[in-house]
Design a protein around this motif. Structure first.
Motif, PDB file in Angstrom:
ATOM      1  N   ARG A 158      -4.898 -11.078   0.986  1.00  0.00           N
ATOM      2  CA  ARG A 158      -3.784 -10.925   0.372  1.00  0.00           C
ATOM      3  C   ARG A 158      -3.094  -9.582  -0.259  1.00  0.00           C
ATOM      4  O   ARG A 158      -1.974  -9.494  -0.570  1.00  0.00           O
ATOM      5  CB  ARG A 158      -3.511 -12.086  -0.910  1.00  0.00           C
ATOM      6  CG  ARG A 158      -3.664 -13.215  -0.307  1.00  0.00           C
ATOM      7  CD  ARG A 158      -3.177 -14.420  -1.260  1.00  0.00           C
ATOM      8  NE  ARG A 158      -4.168 -14.327  -2.569  1.00  0.00           N
ATOM      9  CZ  ARG A 158      -5.258 -15.156  -2.497  1.00  0.00           C
ATOM     10  NH1 ARG A 158      -5.611 -15.840  -1.621  1.00  0.00           N
ATOM     11  NH2 ARG A 158      -5.998 -15.036  -3.758  1.00  0.00           N
ATOM     12  N   PRO A 174      -1.863  -5.616  -0.047  1.00  0.00           N
ATOM     13  CA  PRO A 174      -1.236  -4.943   0.874  1.00  0.00           C
ATOM     14  C   PRO A 174      -2.297  -4.090   1.862  1.00  0.00           C
ATOM     15  O   PRO A 174      -3.257  -3.762   1.390  1.00  0.00           O
ATOM     16  CB  PRO A 174      -0.248  -4.107   0.214  1.00  0.00           C
ATOM     17  CG  PRO A 174      -0.252  -4.742  -1.364  1.00  0.00           C
ATOM     18  CD  PRO A 174      -1.592  -5.469  -1.372  1.00  0.00           C
ATOM     19  N   GLU A 175      -1.597  -4.026   3.184  1.00  0.00           N
ATOM     20  CA  GLU A 175      -2.882  -3.545   4.171  1.00  0.00           C
ATOM     21  C   GLU A 175      -3.304  -2.032   3.720  1.00  0.00           C
ATOM     22  O   GLU A 175      -4.390  -1.940   3.697  1.00  0.00           O
ATOM     23  CB  GLU A 175      -1.957  -3.314   5.355  1.00  0.00           C
ATOM     24  CG  GLU A 175      -3.082  -2.701   6.583  1.00  0.00           C
ATOM     25  CD  GLU A 175      -1.970  -2.244   7.853  1.00  0.00           C
ATOM     26  OE1 GLU A 175      -2.263  -1.175   8.144  1.00  0.00           O
ATOM     27  OE2 GLU A 175      -1.307  -3.109   8.162  1.00  0.00           O
ATOM     28  N   ASN A 176      -2.497  -1.145   3.129  1.00  0.00           N
ATOM     29  CA  ASN A 176      -3.007   0.129   2.775  1.00  0.00           C
ATOM     30  C   ASN A 176      -3.949   0.073   1.571  1.00  0.00           C
ATOM     31  O   ASN A 176      -4.991   0.678   1.860  1.00  0.00           O
ATOM     32  CB  ASN A 176      -1.853   1.028   2.329  1.00  0.00           C
ATOM     33  CG  ASN A 176      -1.077   1.447   3.376  1.00  0.00           C
ATOM     34  OD1 ASN A 176      -1.267   1.324   4.624  1.00  0.00           O
ATOM     35  ND2 ASN A 176       0.203   1.821   3.199  1.00  0.00           N
ATOM     36  N   ARG A 228      -5.651  -2.751   0.990  1.00  0.00           N
ATOM     37  CA  ARG A 228      -6.806  -3.585   1.701  1.00  0.00           C
ATOM     38  C   ARG A 228      -7.802  -2.863   2.547  1.00  0.00           C
ATOM     39  O   ARG A 228      -9.106  -2.731   2.304  1.00  0.00           O
ATOM     40  CB  ARG A 228      -6.516  -4.770   2.673  1.00  0.00           C
ATOM     41  CG  ARG A 228      -7.490  -5.699   2.903  1.00  0.00           C
ATOM     42  CD  ARG A 228      -6.831  -6.910   3.739  1.00  0.00           C
ATOM     43  NE  ARG A 228      -5.794  -6.229   4.809  1.00  0.00           N
ATOM     44  CZ  ARG A 228      -4.613  -6.597   4.972  1.00  0.00           C
ATOM     45  NH1 ARG A 228      -3.809  -7.123   3.665  1.00  0.00           N
ATOM     46  NH2 ARG A 228      -4.044  -6.302   5.979  1.00  0.00           N
ATOM     47  N   ARG A 287      -4.933   4.078  -3.888  1.00  0.00           N
ATOM     48  CA  ARG A 287      -5.005   2.860  -3.272  1.00  0.00           C
ATOM     49  C   ARG A 287      -6.391   2.045  -3.705  1.00  0.00           C
ATOM     50  O   ARG A 287      -6.010   0.780  -4.079  1.00  0.00           O
ATOM     51  CB  ARG A 287      -4.988   2.896  -1.816  1.00  0.00           C
ATOM     52  CG  ARG A 287      -3.647   3.814  -1.074  1.00  0.00           C
ATOM     53  CD  ARG A 287      -3.756   3.852   0.392  1.00  0.00           C
ATOM     54  NE  ARG A 287      -2.576   4.374   0.892  1.00  0.00           N
ATOM     55  CZ  ARG A 287      -2.272   4.675   2.158  1.00  0.00           C
ATOM     56  NH1 ARG A 287      -3.251   4.639   3.018  1.00  0.00           N
ATOM     57  NH2 ARG A 287      -1.169   5.234   2.090  1.00  0.00           N
ATOM     58  N   ARG A 293      -5.548  -5.291  -8.781  1.00  0.00           N
ATOM     59  CA  ARG A 293      -4.889  -6.418  -8.085  1.00  0.00           C
ATOM     60  C   ARG A 293      -5.855  -7.606  -8.149  1.00  0.00           C
ATOM     61  O   ARG A 293      -5.611  -8.587  -8.396  1.00  0.00           O
ATOM     62  CB  ARG A 293      -4.268  -6.267  -6.971  1.00  0.00           C
ATOM     63  CG  ARG A 293      -3.110  -5.583  -6.864  1.00  0.00           C
ATOM     64  CD  ARG A 293      -1.932  -5.318  -5.607  1.00  0.00           C
ATOM     65  NE  ARG A 293      -1.008  -4.680  -5.884  1.00  0.00           N
ATOM     66  CZ  ARG A 293       0.232  -4.728  -5.246  1.00  0.00           C
ATOM     67  NH1 ARG A 293       0.252  -5.640  -4.037  1.00  0.00           N
ATOM     68  NH2 ARG A 293       1.068  -3.939  -5.340  1.00  0.00           N
TER      69      ARG A 293
END
Length: 229
Positions: free
Chosen positions: A146, A148-150, A152, A182, A189
């Motif tokens: 879940r 965000p791609e960057n 993750r 990041r 998170r």
């Protein structure tokens, strides 16, 4: 007639291994894929969030890389070079899928990863595996999915694959400071969604070993070294 000593593949450096792969040497291919299957799989999954797509990307990335192995100059490690190719392959695959969906539906449909979310890539539950640990692992993997791609991708490479900040930056083609940011935001998170004790399950997340790892190696060997057989 003297017998030539057997080549010690395990102790070859990256450039020497690249030369052997360029010669379509099955032993070199087997060694390099065995060393890198899990890292490439985890990187691809962090972008695609689909186990079967990730496996296909890894195989395609190997074949693309091995066909171009002559361009490898050793400026980065062979593992970093391969991971970068797998990441680019996965990103390209995802972009193509988005274009296809937009063309067919006029808008992006809901991601199907909710139905196919990987709960570990082992084909069978290991004997005596603890059910509670598997449930915790599933919660952890779902929480990472879940992100965000960057966030993750940076998190998986740093925490799961244990790449350094510099290696991650080189793999993703971004500044080291961006990797740190990041990674930190991803951790924050996750900490909001998961209890601290779940951290112990992270090491075993996204397993790609045993039969899965060997099967990937055999497919790459069959496709890349077939003409040597």
């Amino acid at each position: 007639m003297a017998t030539r000593p057997r080549l010690d593949y395990e102790n070859l450096d990256d450039l020497a291994l690249a030369e052997r792969i360029a010669a379509r040497d099955p032993e070199a291919v087997r060694l390099v894929t065995g060393r890198n299957n899990q890292r490439l799989f985890r990187a691809a999954w962090s972008i695609l969030r689909d186990r079967f797509e990730a496996e296909d990307v890894v195989q395609s990335a190997y074949l693309r890389a091995f066909e171009a192995i002559g361009t490898f100059e050793g400026r980065s490690s062979l593992s970093t070079w391969l991971t970068r190719i797998a990441v680019n392959e996965a990103l390209g695959r995802r972009r193509a899928e988005k274009r296809r969906r937009a063309h067919l539906n006029g808008a992006l449909v809901l991601d199907d990863y909710r139905e196919k979310l990987m709960r570990g890539s082992m084909t069978e539950t290991p004997p005596g595996a603890d059910l509670a640990r598997e449930q915790i692992r599933g919660l952890l993997e779902a929480a990472i999915a879940r992100l965000p791609e960057n966030f993750r991708l940076a998190f998986v490479l740093r925490e799961v694959e244990e790449l350094s900040v510099e290696e991650t930056a080189e793999t993703l083609g971004i500044p080291a400071a961006t990797v740190k940011t990041r990674h930190l935001r991803a951790r924050r998170r996750l900490s909001e969604a998961l209890a601290p004790e779940l951290k112990s399950a992270l090491t075993g997340a996204f397993p790609f070993a045993g039969a899965d790892c060997e099967a990937m190696t055999e497919r790459v060997l069959a496709a890349y070294c077939a003409d040597r057989q």
